[in-house]
Design a protein around this motif. Sequence first.
Motif, PDB file in Angstrom:
ATOM      1  N   CYS A 539       0.810  -1.217   0.000  1.00 44.52           N
ATOM      2  CA  CYS A 539       0.000   0.000   0.000  1.00 44.52           C
ATOM      3  C   CYS A 539       0.843   1.266   0.000  1.00 44.52           C
ATOM      4  O   CYS A 539       0.356   2.334  -0.383  1.00 44.52           O
ATOM      5  N   THR A 540       2.085   1.166   0.443  1.00 48.23           N
ATOM      6  CA  THR A 540       2.923   2.358   0.600  1.00 48.23           C
ATOM      7  C   THR A 540       4.014   2.445  -0.448  1.00 48.23           C
ATOM      8  O   THR A 540       5.040   3.098  -0.238  1.00 48.23           O
ATOM      9  N   GLN A 541       3.816   1.803  -1.592  1.00 47.23           N
ATOM     10  CA  GLN A 541       4.785   1.929  -2.669  1.00 47.23           C
ATOM     11  C   GLN A 541       4.866   3.382  -3.140  1.00 47.23           C
ATOM     12  O   GLN A 541       3.881   4.114  -3.126  1.00 47.23           O
ATOM     13  N   ALA A 542       6.053   3.782  -3.584  1.00 48.08           N
ATOM     14  CA  ALA A 542       6.276   5.178  -3.966  1.00 48.08           C
ATOM     15  C   ALA A 542       5.395   5.595  -5.129  1.00 48.08           C
ATOM     16  O   ALA A 542       4.850   6.697  -5.156  1.00 48.08           O
ATOM     17  N   SER A 543       5.230   4.713  -6.095  1.00 42.70           N
ATOM     18  CA  SER A 543       4.420   5.045  -7.262  1.00 42.70           C
ATOM     19  C   SER A 543       2.955   4.728  -6.986  1.00 42.70           C
ATOM     20  O   SER A 543       2.613   3.583  -6.661  1.00 42.70           O
ATOM     21  N   PRO A 544       2.046   5.716  -7.096  1.00 41.26           N
ATOM     22  CA  PRO A 544       0.632   5.452  -6.789  1.00 41.26           C
ATOM     23  C   PRO A 544       0.017   4.389  -7.689  1.00 41.26           C
ATOM     24  O   PRO A 544      -0.878   3.659  -7.262  1.00 41.26           O
ATOM     25  N   GLU A 545       0.498   4.285  -8.946  1.00 38.23           N
ATOM     26  CA  GLU A 545      -0.063   3.285  -9.865  1.00 38.23           C
ATOM     27  C   GLU A 545       0.200   1.858  -9.401  1.00 38.23           C
ATOM     28  O   GLU A 545      -0.522   0.934  -9.766  1.00 38.23           O
ATOM     29  N   GLU A 546       1.239   1.689  -8.598  1.00 43.45           N
ATOM     30  CA  GLU A 546       1.597   0.344  -8.137  1.00 43.45           C
ATOM     31  C   GLU A 546       0.791  -0.088  -6.913  1.00 43.45           C
ATOM     32  O   GLU A 546       0.746  -1.269  -6.590  1.00 43.45           O
ATOM     33  N   ARG A 547       0.171   0.862  -6.233  1.00 46.43           N
ATOM     34  CA  ARG A 547      -0.573   0.512  -5.022  1.00 46.43           C
ATOM     35  C   ARG A 547      -1.897  -0.159  -5.372  1.00 46.43           C
ATOM     36  O   ARG A 547      -2.527   0.195  -6.367  1.00 46.43           O
ATOM     37  N   PRO A 548      -2.336  -1.102  -4.550  1.00 45.60           N
ATOM     38  CA  PRO A 548      -3.627  -1.758  -4.812  1.00 45.60           C
ATOM     39  C   PRO A 548      -4.787  -0.833  -4.495  1.00 45.60           C
ATOM     40  O   PRO A 548      -4.657   0.106  -3.705  1.00 45.60           O
ATOM     41  N   ARG A 555      -9.482  -7.976  -0.152  1.00 40.12           N
ATOM     42  CA  ARG A 555      -9.309  -9.388  -0.550  1.00 40.12           C
ATOM     43  C   ARG A 555      -7.986  -9.961  -0.033  1.00 40.12           C
ATOM     44  O   ARG A 555      -7.929 -11.124   0.392  1.00 40.12           O
ATOM     45  N   MET A 556      -6.911  -9.148  -0.076  1.00 38.99           N
ATOM     46  CA  MET A 556      -5.621  -9.643   0.414  1.00 38.99           C
ATOM     47  C   MET A 556      -5.683  -9.931   1.910  1.00 38.99           C
ATOM     48  O   MET A 556      -5.126 -10.930   2.380  1.00 38.99           O
ATOM     49  N   LEU A 557      -6.361  -9.076   2.666  1.00 41.14           N
ATOM     50  CA  LEU A 557      -6.499  -9.328   4.104  1.00 41.14           C
ATOM     51  C   LEU A 557      -7.351 -10.560   4.370  1.00 41.14           C
ATOM     52  O   LEU A 557      -7.224 -11.197   5.424  1.00 41.14           O
ATOM     53  N   GLU A 558      -8.219 -10.877   3.423  1.00 37.90           N
ATOM     54  CA  GLU A 558      -9.046 -12.081   3.547  1.00 37.90           C
ATOM     55  C   GLU A 558      -8.352 -13.308   2.992  1.00 37.90           C
ATOM     56  O   GLU A 558      -8.910 -14.400   3.009  1.00 37.90           O
ATOM     57  N   GLY A 559      -7.114 -13.147   2.476  1.00 35.27           N
ATOM     58  CA  GLY A 559      -6.329 -14.297   2.043  1.00 35.27           C
ATOM     59  C   GLY A 559      -6.267 -14.542   0.554  1.00 35.27           C
ATOM     60  O   GLY A 559      -5.816 -15.606   0.129  1.00 35.27           O
ATOM     61  N   GLU A 560      -6.684 -13.567  -0.269  1.00 34.39           N
ATOM     62  CA  GLU A 560      -6.677 -13.763  -1.723  1.00 34.39           C
ATOM     63  C   GLU A 560      -5.712 -12.805  -2.405  1.00 34.39           C
ATOM     64  O   GLU A 560      -5.779 -11.601  -2.211  1.00 34.39           O
ATOM     65  N   GLY A 561      -4.790 -13.364  -3.213  1.00 27.88           N
ATOM     66  CA  GLY A 561      -3.986 -12.564  -4.125  1.00 27.88           C
ATOM     67  C   GLY A 561      -2.750 -11.906  -3.549  1.00 27.88           C
ATOM     68  O   GLY A 561      -2.029 -11.209  -4.273  1.00 27.88           O
ATOM     69  N   LEU A 562      -2.467 -12.100  -2.255  1.00 29.91           N
ATOM     70  CA  LEU A 562      -1.325 -11.423  -1.659  1.00 29.91           C
ATOM     71  C   LEU A 562       0.006 -11.983  -2.147  1.00 29.91           C
ATOM     72  O   LEU A 562       0.949 -11.221  -2.431  1.00 29.91           O
ATOM     73  N   ALA A 563       0.114 -13.295  -2.270  1.00 32.38           N
ATOM     74  CA  ALA A 563       1.393 -13.917  -2.633  1.00 32.38           C
ATOM     75  C   ALA A 563       1.911 -13.404  -3.971  1.00 32.38           C
ATOM     76  O   ALA A 563       3.104 -13.088  -4.112  1.00 32.38           O
ATOM     77  N   GLU A 564       1.024 -13.309  -4.955  1.00 34.44           N
ATOM     78  CA  GLU A 564       1.448 -12.868  -6.287  1.00 34.44           C
ATOM     79  C   GLU A 564       1.918 -11.422  -6.261  1.00 34.44           C
ATOM     80  O   GLU A 564       2.954 -11.077  -6.831  1.00 34.44           O
ATOM     81  N   ARG A 565       1.138 -10.554  -5.597  1.00 36.85           N
ATOM     82  CA  ARG A 565       1.519  -9.143  -5.537  1.00 36.85           C
ATOM     83  C   ARG A 565       2.828  -8.962  -4.771  1.00 36.85           C
ATOM     84  O   ARG A 565       3.666  -8.114  -5.101  1.00 36.85           O
ATOM     85  N   TRP A 566       3.030  -9.735  -3.735  1.00 39.19           N
ATOM     86  CA  TRP A 566       4.240  -9.600  -2.926  1.00 39.19           C
ATOM     87  C   TRP A 566       5.479 -10.006  -3.716  1.00 39.19           C
ATOM     88  O   TRP A 566       6.524  -9.344  -3.626  1.00 39.19           O
ATOM     89  N   GLU A 568       5.916  -9.811  -6.911  1.00 34.08           N
ATOM     90  CA  GLU A 568       6.176  -8.736  -7.872  1.00 34.08           C
ATOM     91  C   GLU A 568       6.813  -7.538  -7.167  1.00 34.08           C
ATOM     92  O   GLU A 568       7.737  -6.906  -7.686  1.00 34.08           O
ATOM     93  N   TRP A 569       6.329  -7.210  -5.977  1.00 33.70           N
ATOM     94  CA  TRP A 569       6.864  -6.072  -5.225  1.00 33.70           C
ATOM     95  C   TRP A 569       8.328  -6.271  -4.886  1.00 33.70           C
ATOM     96  O   TRP A 569       9.145  -5.354  -5.026  1.00 33.70           O
ATOM     97  N   GLN A 570       8.690  -7.482  -4.436  1.00 36.74           N
ATOM     98  CA  GLN A 570      10.068  -7.738  -4.050  1.00 36.74           C
ATOM     99  C   GLN A 570      11.021  -7.550  -5.226  1.00 36.74           C
ATOM    100  O   GLN A 570      12.118  -7.001  -5.077  1.00 36.74           O
ATOM    101  N   HIS A 571      10.579  -7.980  -6.408  1.00 41.68           N
ATOM    102  CA  HIS A 571      11.418  -7.824  -7.603  1.00 41.68           C
ATOM    103  C   HIS A 571      11.625  -6.352  -7.926  1.00 41.68           C
ATOM    104  O   HIS A 571      12.748  -5.894  -8.181  1.00 41.68           O
ATOM    105  N   ASP A 572      10.563  -5.570  -7.886  1.00 43.21           N
ATOM    106  CA  ASP A 572      10.648  -4.149  -8.224  1.00 43.21           C
ATOM    107  C   ASP A 572      11.378  -3.354  -7.152  1.00 43.21           C
ATOM    108  O   ASP A 572      12.051  -2.362  -7.449  1.00 43.21           O
ATOM    109  N   GLU A 573      11.261  -3.773  -5.901  1.00 44.44           N
ATOM    110  CA  GLU A 573      11.871  -3.028  -4.804  1.00 44.44           C
ATOM    111  C   GLU A 573      13.393  -3.039  -4.898  1.00 44.44           C
ATOM    112  O   GLU A 573      14.058  -2.066  -4.548  1.00 44.44           O
ATOM    113  N   VAL A 574      13.965  -4.130  -5.400  1.00 45.05           N
ATOM    114  CA  VAL A 574      15.419  -4.200  -5.562  1.00 45.05           C
ATOM    115  C   VAL A 574      15.895  -3.101  -6.506  1.00 45.05           C
ATOM    116  O   VAL A 574      16.851  -2.378  -6.220  1.00 45.05           O
TER     117      VAL A 574
END
Length: 606
Positions: A539-548, A555-566, A568-574
């Motif tokens: 949620c706190t990514q620098a680019s607003p377009e990248e935030r969910p 849905r992520m807090l309910e257990g859906e879709g978090l793994a895939e987004r995470w 992707e985030w780790q790759h871009d964060e490097v």
Amino acid sequence: MELLLEVLILALLTLPVLSDFQGDALSSLKVSLNASADQLKDWKANLVNPCTWSNVICDPTTNLVTSVTLASMNFSGTLSPQIGVLKTLTTLSLQGNGITGGIPSEFGNLSSLTKLELQNNRLSGEIPSSLGNLKKLQFLTLNQNNLSGAIPESLTGITSLIDLQLTSNNLVGQIPERLFEIPKYNFTGNNLICGPTERHQCASDVSESGSPKKHKVGTIVGVVIGLIILLVGALLLSLYKLRQRGHRPEVFVDVAGEVDRKIAFGQLKRFSWRELQIATDNFSEKNVLGQGGFGKVYKGVLTDSTKVAVKRLTDCTSPGGDAAFQREVEMISVAVHKNLLRLIGFCTTPTERLLVYPFMENLSVAYRLREVSAGESILDWPKRKKIALGTARGLEYLHEHCNPKIIHRDVKAANVMLDEDFEAVVGDFGLAKLVDVRQTNVTTQVRGTMGHIAPEYLSTGKSSERTDVFGYGVMLLELVTGQRAVDFSRLEEEDDVLLLDHVKKLEREKKLDGIVDRNLNKDYDMQEVEMMIRVALLCTQASPEERPAMSEVVRMLEGEGLAERWEEWQHDEVTRRQEYERLRRRFDWGEDSAFIQEAVELSGGR
């Protein structure tokens, strides 16, 4: 007799099968979008009444579908033309997916439609001229697709249109002259001719939706925002010198709100000044519940013994006077959801503006995290999870189910109240429009709390749903750590004054267990803690377009879709981190820089 029976059976067999056309249409959409087995699970073909389905809203009196919101759900299919049968549909939101193919001409049959949001997809082909039949349409958002051809002349016939966003497509040709009369439009990022003379600009307002190449621009924006973060860091460093008496005040800044079309709804109680004066014991300091950028909040008791919270707005001269204030208050009152603080009434005088809310027995999340007295219960981990989800649902309602949408602009633990059951209730939403920031001496043009403000909002003064998402992400970190968003005490040990930077560092070092609130006494599930932190960092990514979007956060807090987004985030964060470190080596400002001192002028603490 046998012959008659056979005739009756044959007649029954040849009768048309009765079905719910709404359920059929939405089931067709689910199939065409290539929804996975985990998506829209309650959209069942054998349950053709869609009014109980997720992401669908119906008129309670007619059971006819009025809203379908399927934003940011990673669909990859196409749009079903069968949707055109939903003549009562007012909102269709499918933005932020990977939808391909064209916009069906049958969408022009949606005669009640007021909002069509298809941005951030991969739609191709021409904009159907049939959309010109949508005579009630107010918001048409098609930016960041692959649409081609000319803008249909038929769109000029939609006199209700107030916002047209076509940026970043492959559109060509002359823009129809009458489209420049729309209050808000953006045609940039195409091969269009804005007008026969220089009198037309391609945009009446800066689009909030971002840029065409999501990942590439996300990285570029992240780099640019790195500079802004350095500025903020230097500012915070200078403020460190101002600490006195061991006090760590939150730092607030203000800005003018954007203008939306005003719509008056509902009935509210109009209190007299004398009523509220008596209820609060003449606004006694002993009844102050809190103080923020909008003013003080007082505990009060009405003559019928009802406990209330009275917010006395600081900037009492609202733009447009008493009538405009009342219209905005009535618009806020329409936002009714169990996770939103309900407005009871208001009071206006020539010199005062007051709002009246129900009193929340358990005060705010910030109070329960950091200010509880001896003997009071702290927030256990199950309550914190409940608060995270409830707050997300409240913000999702403001962003995706209010028309016009409401942007909070100051999401934080102090603005999330707790009722008697510790249910999260989001407060202070919509208040930016109720005060006249021109009356203040603030020059930064941003409203919010330092540490919660999204970088792009700090640099441009332009807010959107994604600025709220950023603030929500920081609030999640408050829930996990119990700490403030800005903590000067960390200067004595490290450089990370901002809680977000501190958590990012510990996440990289795989030391997250050391950041969890000690008041929990290790009574929590570490996997659930890590999940909440991951949602916060997305949620706190620098680019607003990248935030969910907030619907995706739910849905992520309910257990859906978090793994895939995470992943992707780790790759871009490097990549972002490497670029940030490169910039940091190039720009190394000292803490006494005169430029930094003059860059931002802060208001006093709330």
